[in-house]
Design a protein around this motif. Structure first.
Motif, PDB file in Angstrom:
ATOM      1  N   PHE A  46      77.167  13.661   5.896  1.00 53.19           N
ATOM      2  CA  PHE A  46      77.900  13.902   7.128  1.00 53.19           C
ATOM      3  C   PHE A  46      79.116  14.754   6.818  1.00 53.19           C
ATOM      4  CE2 PHE A  46      75.377  10.270   8.219  1.00 53.19           C
ATOM      5  CZ  PHE A  46      75.041  10.503   9.543  1.00 53.19           C
ATOM      6  N   TRP A  47      79.402  15.658   7.739  1.00 59.55           N
ATOM      7  CA  TRP A  47      80.554  16.541   7.580  1.00 59.55           C
ATOM      8  C   TRP A  47      81.820  15.740   7.889  1.00 59.55           C
ATOM      9  CZ3 TRP A  47      84.198  18.699  11.078  1.00 59.55           C
ATOM     10  CH2 TRP A  47      84.893  19.812  10.603  1.00 59.55           C
ATOM     11  N   VAL A  48      82.786  15.772   6.965  1.00 61.63           N
ATOM     12  CA  VAL A  48      83.985  14.937   7.094  1.00 61.63           C
ATOM     13  C   VAL A  48      85.209  15.777   7.451  1.00 61.63           C
ATOM     14  CG1 VAL A  48      85.558  13.375   5.874  1.00 61.63           C
ATOM     15  CG2 VAL A  48      83.098  13.296   5.375  1.00 61.63           C
ATOM     16  N   PHE A  49      85.938  15.333   8.464  1.00 61.47           N
ATOM     17  CA  PHE A  49      87.243  15.922   8.788  1.00 61.47           C
ATOM     18  C   PHE A  49      88.246  14.798   8.574  1.00 61.47           C
ATOM     19  CE2 PHE A  49      89.419  18.973  12.038  1.00 61.47           C
ATOM     20  CZ  PHE A  49      90.652  18.783  11.443  1.00 61.47           C
ATOM     21  N   ASP A  50      89.015  14.913   7.491  1.00 54.29           N
ATOM     22  CA  ASP A  50      89.979  13.873   7.129  1.00 54.29           C
ATOM     23  C   ASP A  50      91.287  14.125   7.892  1.00 54.29           C
ATOM     24  OD1 ASP A  50      91.931  12.275   5.833  1.00 54.29           O
ATOM     25  OD2 ASP A  50      90.825  12.331   3.933  1.00 54.29           O
ATOM     26  N   GLY A  51      91.686  13.156   8.717  1.00 50.72           N
ATOM     27  CA  GLY A  51      92.835  13.343   9.601  1.00 50.72           C
ATOM     28  C   GLY A  51      94.193  13.315   8.943  1.00 50.72           C
ATOM     29  N   GLN A 132      87.591  29.153  12.681  1.00 48.85           N
ATOM     30  CA  GLN A 132      87.699  29.349  11.230  1.00 48.85           C
ATOM     31  C   GLN A 132      87.175  28.132  10.477  1.00 48.85           C
ATOM     32  OE1 GLN A 132      91.871  30.264  10.849  1.00 48.85           O
ATOM     33  NE2 GLN A 132      91.582  32.427  11.320  1.00 48.85           N
ATOM     34  N   VAL A 133      87.408  26.944  11.043  1.00 50.70           N
ATOM     35  CA  VAL A 133      86.864  25.737  10.406  1.00 50.70           C
ATOM     36  C   VAL A 133      85.346  25.851  10.356  1.00 50.70           C
ATOM     37  CG1 VAL A 133      86.561  23.231  10.608  1.00 50.70           C
ATOM     38  CG2 VAL A 133      88.793  24.258  11.141  1.00 50.70           C
ATOM     39  N   ARG A 134      84.746  26.262  11.469  1.00 51.25           N
ATOM     40  CA  ARG A 134      83.278  26.370  11.532  1.00 51.25           C
ATOM     41  C   ARG A 134      82.762  27.451  10.603  1.00 51.25           C
ATOM     42  NH1 ARG A 134      84.338  25.922  17.287  1.00 51.25           N
ATOM     43  NH2 ARG A 134      84.196  23.721  17.847  1.00 51.25           N
ATOM     44  N   ALA A 135      83.510  28.550  10.502  1.00 49.27           N
ATOM     45  CA  ALA A 135      83.094  29.639   9.608  1.00 49.27           C
ATOM     46  C   ALA A 135      83.088  29.151   8.157  1.00 49.27           C
ATOM     47  CB  ALA A 135      84.018  30.834   9.775  1.00 49.27           C
ATOM     48  N   LEU A 136      84.135  28.421   7.777  1.00 48.21           N
ATOM     49  CA  LEU A 136      84.209  27.878   6.416  1.00 48.21           C
ATOM     50  C   LEU A 136      83.089  26.867   6.193  1.00 48.21           C
ATOM     51  CD1 LEU A 136      88.086  27.530   6.209  1.00 48.21           C
ATOM     52  CD2 LEU A 136      86.705  28.915   4.658  1.00 48.21           C
ATOM     53  N   ARG A 137      82.797  26.113   7.218  1.00 44.72           N
ATOM     54  CA  ARG A 137      81.730  25.102   7.145  1.00 44.72           C
ATOM     55  C   ARG A 137      80.375  25.760   6.867  1.00 44.72           C
ATOM     56  NH1 ARG A 137      80.959  20.771  11.984  1.00 44.72           N
ATOM     57  NH2 ARG A 137      79.143  19.668  11.197  1.00 44.72           N
ATOM     58  N   ARG A 138      80.142  26.888   7.547  1.00 44.02           N
ATOM     59  CA  ARG A 138      78.884  27.601   7.320  1.00 44.02           C
ATOM     60  C   ARG A 138      78.792  28.119   5.884  1.00 44.02           C
ATOM     61  NH1 ARG A 138      79.561  29.222  12.745  1.00 44.02           N
ATOM     62  NH2 ARG A 138      80.848  30.982  12.153  1.00 44.02           N
ATOM     63  N   GLN A 139      79.973  28.447   5.326  1.00 41.20           N
ATOM     64  CA  GLN A 139      79.981  28.938   3.936  1.00 41.20           C
ATOM     65  C   GLN A 139      80.022  27.790   2.925  1.00 41.20           C
ATOM     66  OE1 GLN A 139      83.415  31.571   3.616  1.00 41.20           O
ATOM     67  NE2 GLN A 139      83.024  32.296   5.685  1.00 41.20           N
ATOM     68  N   GLY A 140      79.999  26.579   3.414  1.00 38.58           N
ATOM     69  CA  GLY A 140      80.040  25.431   2.522  1.00 38.58           C
ATOM     70  C   GLY A 140      81.404  25.202   1.893  1.00 38.58           C
ATOM     71  N   LYS A 141      82.463  25.642   2.591  1.00 38.93           N
ATOM     72  CA  LYS A 141      83.818  25.471   2.036  1.00 38.93           C
ATOM     73  C   LYS A 141      84.623  24.459   2.843  1.00 38.93           C
ATOM     74  CE  LYS A 141      84.027  30.278   0.560  1.00 38.93           C
ATOM     75  NZ  LYS A 141      84.710  31.553   0.783  1.00 38.93           N
ATOM     76  N   LEU A 404      87.482  17.530  15.157  1.00 39.05           N
ATOM     77  CA  LEU A 404      87.311  18.972  15.318  1.00 39.05           C
ATOM     78  C   LEU A 404      87.385  19.355  16.796  1.00 39.05           C
ATOM     79  CD1 LEU A 404      86.746  21.736  14.072  1.00 39.05           C
ATOM     80  CD2 LEU A 404      84.300  21.233  14.204  1.00 39.05           C
ATOM     81  N   ARG A 405      86.786  18.537  17.646  1.00 41.56           N
ATOM     82  CA  ARG A 405      86.813  18.815  19.088  1.00 41.56           C
ATOM     83  C   ARG A 405      88.256  18.838  19.594  1.00 41.56           C
ATOM     84  NH1 ARG A 405      85.437  13.895  21.359  1.00 41.56           N
ATOM     85  NH2 ARG A 405      87.646  13.628  21.859  1.00 41.56           N
ATOM     86  N   VAL A 406      89.042  17.832  19.182  1.00 43.40           N
ATOM     87  CA  VAL A 406      90.430  17.742  19.650  1.00 43.40           C
ATOM     88  C   VAL A 406      91.253  18.914  19.103  1.00 43.40           C
ATOM     89  CG1 VAL A 406      92.552  16.379  19.508  1.00 43.40           C
ATOM     90  CG2 VAL A 406      90.365  15.256  19.953  1.00 43.40           C
ATOM     91  N   PHE A 407      91.049  19.201  17.826  1.00 42.72           N
ATOM     92  CA  PHE A 407      91.764  20.319  17.204  1.00 42.72           C
ATOM     93  C   PHE A 407      91.439  21.613  17.944  1.00 42.72           C
ATOM     94  CE2 PHE A 407      91.798  23.654  13.805  1.00 42.72           C
ATOM     95  CZ  PHE A 407      93.169  23.697  13.634  1.00 42.72           C
ATOM     96  N   ASP A 408      90.163  21.803  18.228  1.00 39.07           N
ATOM     97  CA  ASP A 408      89.727  23.002  18.942  1.00 39.07           C
ATOM     98  C   ASP A 408      90.420  23.096  20.300  1.00 39.07           C
ATOM     99  OD1 ASP A 408      88.404  25.271  19.623  1.00 39.07           O
ATOM    100  OD2 ASP A 408      86.427  24.362  19.830  1.00 39.07           O
ATOM    101  N   GLU A 409      90.420  21.973  21.021  1.00 41.93           N
ATOM    102  CA  GLU A 409      91.008  22.018  22.363  1.00 41.93           C
ATOM    103  C   GLU A 409      92.499  22.358  22.307  1.00 41.93           C
ATOM    104  OE1 GLU A 409      90.058  18.770  24.968  1.00 41.93           O
ATOM    105  OE2 GLU A 409      91.639  19.346  26.391  1.00 41.93           O
ATOM    106  N   VAL A 410      93.203  21.749  21.360  1.00 41.01           N
ATOM    107  CA  VAL A 410      94.653  21.980  21.279  1.00 41.01           C
ATOM    108  C   VAL A 410      94.949  23.444  20.931  1.00 41.01           C
ATOM    109  CG1 VAL A 410      96.726  21.466  19.912  1.00 41.01           C
ATOM    110  CG2 VAL A 410      95.287  19.603  20.736  1.00 41.01           C
ATOM    111  N   VAL A 411      94.248  23.955  19.918  1.00 38.67           N
ATOM    112  CA  VAL A 411      94.557  25.322  19.480  1.00 38.67           C
ATOM    113  C   VAL A 411      94.094  26.345  20.517  1.00 38.67           C
ATOM    114  CG1 VAL A 411      94.159  27.058  17.702  1.00 38.67           C
ATOM    115  CG2 VAL A 411      94.569  24.686  17.050  1.00 38.67           C
ATOM    116  N   SER A 412      92.918  26.092  21.130  1.00 42.83           N
ATOM    117  CA  SER A 412      92.404  27.115  22.048  1.00 42.83           C
ATOM    118  C   SER A 412      93.097  27.109  23.399  1.00 42.83           C
ATOM    119  CB  SER A 412      90.896  26.975  22.207  1.00 42.83           C
ATOM    120  OG  SER A 412      90.590  25.712  22.742  1.00 42.83           O
ATOM    121  N   THR A 413      93.843  26.033  23.711  1.00 45.34           N
ATOM    122  CA  THR A 413      94.573  26.051  24.984  1.00 45.34           C
ATOM    123  C   THR A 413      96.042  26.399  24.802  1.00 45.34           C
ATOM    124  OG1 THR A 413      94.973  23.658  24.854  1.00 45.34           O
ATOM    125  CG2 THR A 413      93.041  24.369  26.102  1.00 45.34           C
ATOM    126  N   ALA A 414      96.400  26.898  23.595  1.00 50.15           N
ATOM    127  CA  ALA A 414      97.785  27.322  23.366  1.00 50.15           C
ATOM    128  C   ALA A 414      98.106  28.509  24.260  1.00 50.15           C
ATOM    129  CB  ALA A 414      97.965  27.705  21.905  1.00 50.15           C
TER     130      ALA A 414
END
Lengths: 416, 424
Positions: A46-51, A132-141, A404-414
């Motif tokens: 599972f993909w982990v996002f550590d808060g 950018q998070v998703r792009a890094l995820r696709r690259q396995g980073k 990731l969803r929350v992070f996305d919403e906060v940054v994209s509604t800036a």
């Protein structure tokens, strides 16, 4: 001759371009997110996002790829554990702010963040938005997101905040160890005091810039005030459930429900005092911590100004061997993984699976929980949740997709 | 048909060439009133790269915007009229800030102010981090602002701060300002027979880090020994953004021929300031010799350590700044009748060209504080008067273009381009 080729070539190219853009706009609207498809593959981690973590602290010596970097976190361990993204925190103690050293201290932390990440370009990258998070995820980073523990870092200046945002800051909590001019700290009587007038300005500016507000360490009244004032979802990156362990920093049902209504997320941390009543009673007892450097002594330094960093080093070194012994003894009381899972489970039953996440606080507290004592062991949580009958989709959400969803919403509604 | 087209092209080309050259060569002969007013046909202006000014600092202290006409020396419309294309816009750190651990915060506050000002005038200004961005902004008719710091104390002796400021766009620092600091010594130093002390060990690390990042080192305010040490230690060319020639006026702070040659050999540039008449005019300098001792803008010659209530430190600074402003304004009024003619200024430019060659001389203003100036270049609308004066002295168009800005741009390009690839 050439012209004859050029026309069909242009047509084909045009078609390719059109298809590319068309697909790009259609894909996100498909009901199954790519992440979920990943998660349904039963062999993959599972993909982990550590808060909440401190993997690049400027006070830590060595580099994060070193095997002996830290007993909790090394890059190889993080990769093994499936870490995909994390809020990489720079912490600032109240002593720095009281003596005008906080802004400089935070730049030191940021420099360390960038230096450490630059050392491992094939394993880690800096992310300032979800794309950018998703792009890094696709690259396995692993995606490192620049974060601050303690808004005192900006020394009450919103101009400084704007510059830190420009440097990549995307997550910050409002109070650290002590009550400040923004709001009250969790070690307070009852609900504590609320968000101050300056605190309201700060919340508005964080919303405008798209910096996720983290309500960890914060007093209840201040939390409610921030949730009412913020136009964006908020998070608490390391808090447990008060109904299970009644201690400062753990959240009541009402707080969690309010957070969920704001589409926010609560990350349950691998902190024994937050998830185990026995451990908390034995080792913490809800005591006020005070400043990490001065405890509850006065913060303003009156000594030789050229010696202030020596003074800090001395204070930090104080009780060094005693601290190691204390850690050793505390580790003997390390609670079982089921304690942590109970908190997650409680929140899911209360508000559903969309508002809970996980966090480690690696580098912030030296004792964790059985089965999740270092960054190589994140997947044990997923396994435990699956064992309790959770669907793979819900486990994926808890392990990282919610945050990731929350992070996305906060940054994209800036609106900066 | 084909022949007609060819003729048309030739005629058109001739017409274009003619009108271009007329504009070009008639410039020095245009009557004064036409160049100092925006009306009339558009005349050719030389691209100006002003290597040192603080218009944002003035706005920061005064609480106005650079588009307002609050500053009699600088406004955006003046800058446009004067042909200003690029500037090292200085934020300013007095040693007082570093001494009291508020310099890093202060520099971020000032950076934020610069960003805020740029954001207010998106059609007129943009930030440039390299020469290419300067040229792009130039094509769009916008002023290129290059973020700079007067006073290396801004980093509070911590080299980890530097990459973060670089990330925010910082591209020039003058390590020295008013007082000796952890990097080196100032031009007003009396040590070492006036040569001042040299670059410190920390200063050497600082120079290496500046080189690595590609941040321009500006030797303005540095003592002779510190300047020599920096020129030697730096792997990149360096600049002195505001200094005059000792060969023309022998005065503390002005540079000897030898110093100029040493700097020029490294590919550096020296810029003569219009805003420092005491540096360029003998008569003015004799009448107003100055104190010649290190002096903080905040505490004068008093101790730098602030011992008052920590929460009151910004009030303390604001009060001192206001006092300063009044003092400087009174001084400006007193000195105004004695300001030197433009020819005194040109003398230094001319002299430097003779010593170093035309590729190593530039111009700067030091706008941003109330002060007596040089006649004919009393605000940002009047830069082209320098070009005209040089043309009148027989300088070629090409050489004037170099002095007005081409040299500094070339130099800036080289420093940024030759920085080693960043590891962070």
């Amino acid at each position: 001759m050439k012209a004859r080729f050029a026309v069909p070539l242009a047509l084909v190219l045009g078609l390719c371009l059109a298809l590319y853009f068309e697909l790009g706009s259609v894909l996100p609207s498909l009901s199954i997110p790519l992440e979920t498809v990943y998660a349904q593959d039963s062999t993959s981690k599972f993909w982990v996002f550590d808060g909440h973590m401190h993997p690049t602290s400027s006070r830590q010596s060595g580099n994060m790829g070193d095997a002996d970097y830290s007993f909790q976190f090394t890059l190889p361990k993080a990769i093994e554990g499936g870490l995909g993204a994390g809020f990489f925190n720079s912490g600032v103690d109240e002593f720095y702010e009281a003596n005008h050293l906080a802004v400089k201290e935070i730049l030191r932390g940021f420099d360390s963040f960038y230096r450490q990440i630059a050392l491992y370009p094939d394993q880690v990258g800096v992310a300032t938005d979800a794309q950018q998070v998703r792009a890094l995820r696709r690259q396995g980073k692993i995606a490192g997101i620049l974060s601050i523990e303690g808004a005192i870092a900006i020394e009450s200046d919103l101009g400084v905040l704007r510059m830190l945002h420009r440097l990549g800051l995307r997550e910050m909590n409002l109070v650290h160890n002590l009550k400040n001019n923004i709001g009250d700290v969790m070690y307070t009587d009852g609900k504590g005091s609320g968000l101050t007038a300056y605190g309201r300005e700060l919340v508005a500016e964080m919303n405008r810039l798209g910096i996720l507000i983290d309500l960890s360490h914060t007093a209840e009244q201040t939390i409610f005030d921030v949730m009412a004032a913020s136009t964006q979802p908020v998070a608490t990156t390391h808090s447990g459930v008060r109904a299970l362990v009644d201690r400062p920093g753990n959240w009541s049902d009402e707080m969690i429900q309010t957070l969920a209504r704001k589409n926010g997320v609560i990350c349950v941390a691998f902190l024994p005092q937050q998830v185990s009543r026995e451990y908390d009673a034995k080792w913490h007892g809800g005591r006020q911590r005070g400043s990490g450097i001065m405890g509850l002594e006065p913060l303003v330094y009156r000594g030789d100004p050229t010696k202030i960093y020596d003074f800090i080093a001395e204070k930090r070194a104080g009780g060094g061997s005693g601290r190691a012994e204390m850690t050793r003894r505390r580790r003997q009381d390390i609670p079982p993984l089921s304690n942590l899972i109970d908190h997650i489970d409680y929140i899911v039953r209360l508000v559903g699976a969309d508002h809970v996440g996980i966090s480690s606080d690696w580098g912030g507290y030296p004792v964790n929980i059985q089965g999740i004592e270092n960054a190589g062991e994140y997947q044990n949580i997923a396994q435990a949740l699956l064992g309790r009958g959770y669907s793979r989709e819900d486990v994926a959400k808890i392990m990282g997709e919610n945050l990731l969803r929350v992070f996305d919403e906060v940054v994209s509604t800036a609106r900066n | 048909m084909k022949r007609f087209t060819v003729r048309l092209l030739i005629l058109g080309g001739l017409f274009l060439a003619l009108s271009y050259s007329l504009q070009l060569f008639s410039l020095p002969f245009w009557p004064e009133f036409l160049t100092s007013h925006a009306q009339g046909p558009e005349i050719k202006k030389f691209f100006v790269f002003d290597a040192h000014m603080h218009p944002m600092s003035a706005a920061y202290r005064g609480g106005w915007n650079i588009g307002d006409s609050a500053d009699p020396q600088f406004s955006l419309s003046m800058a446009r009229q004067g042909g200003l294309g690029a500037v090292f816009v200085n934020t300013s750190i007095d040693e007082f800030y570093a001494f009291n651990h508020i310099a890093v915060k202060e520099i971020l506050r000032q950076f934020n102010h610069v960003y805020g000002q740029i954001a207010m005038y998106p059609d007129q200004i943009g930030m440039a981090r390299n020469a290419q961005e300067v040229r792009e902004l130039q094509k769009q008719g916008k002023l290129a602002v290059i973020l700079s710091i007067s006073g290396g104390s801004a980093i509070e002796s911590d080299l980890t701060v530097l990459p973060m400021l670089h990330r925010l766009g910082l591209r020039l620092i003058s390590p020295m300002h008013f007082y000796e600091n952890s990097i080196g010594d100032v031009g007003t130093s009396t040590k070492n027979n006036g040569m001042g002390s040299g670059l410190t060990p920390f200063g050497r690390d600082f120079v290496a880090e500046m080189n690595r990042l590609g941040i321009v080192i500006d030797l303005a305010h540095a003592s002779e020994q510190t300047s020599r040490d920096i020129i030697e230690a730096s792997t990149q060319p360096v600049i002195n953004s505001h200094v005059a020639a000792r060969g023309v006026l022998d005065r503390t702070g002005n540079w000897s021929d030898e110093m100029m040659r040493v700097l020029a050999r490294k590919g550096g540039v020296i810029c003569v300031p219009t805003g420092l008449p005491q540096r360029v005019s003998r008569a003015f300098s004799e009448k107003y010799p100055g104190r010649g001792v290190p002096r903080s803008r905040i505490t004068g010659t008093g101790p730098l350590l602030y011992t008052g209530d920590p929460s009151q430190i910004y009030d303390f600074i604001n009060e001192r700044n206001q006092e300063n402003e009044l003092r400087l304004e009174a001084q400006r009024r007193e000195r105004y009748p004695d300001i030197p003619p433009l020819s005194d200024y040109i003398e230094h430019v001319d002299y430097m060209v003779k010593v170093m060659g035309v590729d190593h001389v530039g111009i700067s203003s030091d706008w941003g504080y109330p002060k007596a100036l040089v006649k004919g270049i009393e605000n940002a609308g009047e830069y082209q008067n320098i070009a005209q004066a040089l043309l009148r002295r027989g300088y070629s168009d090409e050489d004037v273009a170099k002095i007005m800005g081409g040299n500094v741009l070339r130099f800036f390009d080289e420093v940024v381009k030759t920085a080693p690839k960043l590891t962070n």
